[in-house]
Design an enzyme around this catalytic site. Structure first.
Site, short mmCIF file in Angstrom:
data_model
loop_
_atom_site.label_atom_id
_atom_site.label_comp_id
_atom_site.label_asym_id
_atom_site.label_seq_id
_atom_site.Cartn_x
_atom_site.Cartn_y
_atom_site.Cartn_z
N ASP A 191 40.22 36.38 48.65
CA ASP A 191 40.95 36.06 50.19
C ASP A 191 42.32 36.61 50.75
O ASP A 191 43.12 35.69 50.05
CB ASP A 191 40.22 34.82 50.81
CG ASP A 191 39.03 34.12 51.51
OD1 ASP A 191 37.80 35.56 49.75
OD2 ASP A 191 38.77 33.16 51.12
N HIS A 220 38.47 37.05 41.43
CA HIS A 220 37.65 36.94 40.39
C HIS A 220 37.48 38.98 40.87
O HIS A 220 38.08 40.07 41.21
CB HIS A 220 36.18 36.90 42.38
CG HIS A 220 35.89 35.99 42.83
ND1 HIS A 220 34.59 35.22 41.97
CD2 HIS A 220 36.93 34.87 42.69
CE1 HIS A 220 34.85 33.95 41.86
NE2 HIS A 220 36.05 33.52 42.95
N SER A 249 50.31 33.81 46.66
CA SER A 249 50.83 35.04 45.58
C SER A 249 49.79 36.37 46.32
O SER A 249 49.02 37.04 47.32
CB SER A 249 49.79 34.62 44.72
OG SER A 249 50.28 33.70 44.27
#
Length: 260
Positions: free
Chosen positions: A85, A141, A226
């Site tokens: 995201d 992911h 990050s």
């Protein structure tokens, strides 16, 4: 004023400060901050794997997993999805080994990849820079299916990777701590560059991670806001041109397709 902010950021980006912040975030007393943190950043707690009261520290909540089925990922061997995201903060072709004008700065792939022999693979490829704010889901992911052929950890600074950091600190993407995963697809390779950030900075791989991965598999997680940089080989990727700099995207959202 910018010079003063830059100096303060340099001083606060020491590993000692980061370590102290991390210790507090992992302490039991930090649980008191979770409801306020979630409300302040507008976090959707309904998609979290556990109830907000079940998390044992602020860091535990920050690195939360999602409920099963919270993200729908198209199952296609050649699909490329967002690994996180995030907000798109940079996108474009790599020109003779350089990512051009990422928040006003140019980056060389050689610096970003710590002078890896694999640098030549991406010299004329394609890049995307994805920034995770504190409000985002912080697990990373697999953007494609394939085989992880190498993981490289690069120690570094812990400068902020938000708009201020990218604009006013010198080349933070190639100076910060990084964990790079090289993923080999059937007919191409991709570099997934995980860039640590100010405060905690720690980047953790999932335990017992298999080398053979399927798009959407969980690979790692950040312990503070990050950035992820995706690097693709030349002429290997058909980008979804409906995505622009400044757009918010969700993990599992289609970015494009790999092409032979």
């Amino acid at each position: 004023m910018k010079t003063i902010f830059r100096l303060l950021t340099e001083l606060s980006s020491r590993k000692t400060i980061s370590r102290i912040t991390g210790q507090f975030a992992k302490s039991k007393i930090s649980t008191k901050l979770i409801p306020r943190f979630a409300k302040s950043y507008g976090i959707n707690i309904n998609e979290a794997e556990k109830h907000i009261n079940e998390y044992v520290s602020l860091n535990d909540f920050f690195t939360r997993r999602l409920k099963a089925g919270a993200r729908k990922i198209q199952q296609d061997d050649n699909i490329v999805v967002s690994p996180v995201d995030a907000k798109i903060t940079g996108i474009g072709t790599i020109e003779n080994g350089q990512m051009i004008n990422v928040k006003g700065q140019d980056y060389t792939i050689e610096e970003l990849l710590n002078h890896s022999p694999r640098t030549v693979t991406y010299k004329h490829g394609f890049y995307m820079v994805l920034y995770l704010s504190p409000s985002d889901y912080h697990r990373i992911h697999a953007p494609i299916s394939g085989e992880i052929v190498e993981n490289e950890h690069i120690p570094g600074k812990v400068y902020p990777v938000n708009d201020f950091g990218l604009k006013h600190m010198r080349k933070v993407l190639s100076r910060n701590e990084r964990l790079i995963s090289y993923i080999r697809h059937e007919f191409t390779e991709m570099a997934l560059v995980k860039v640590g950030a100010m405060n905690v900075s720690s980047i953790q791989l999932i335990e017992s991670l298999n080398n053979e991965i399927t798009v959407g598999d969980e690979l790692a997680y950040f312990e503070f806001g990050s950035t992820v940089v995706l690097l693709m080989e030349k002429d290997s990727f058909q980008y979804n041109e409906k995505k622009f700099i400044g757009d918010k995207i969700k993990m599992g959202e289609t970015l494009g397709h790999l092409i032979k």
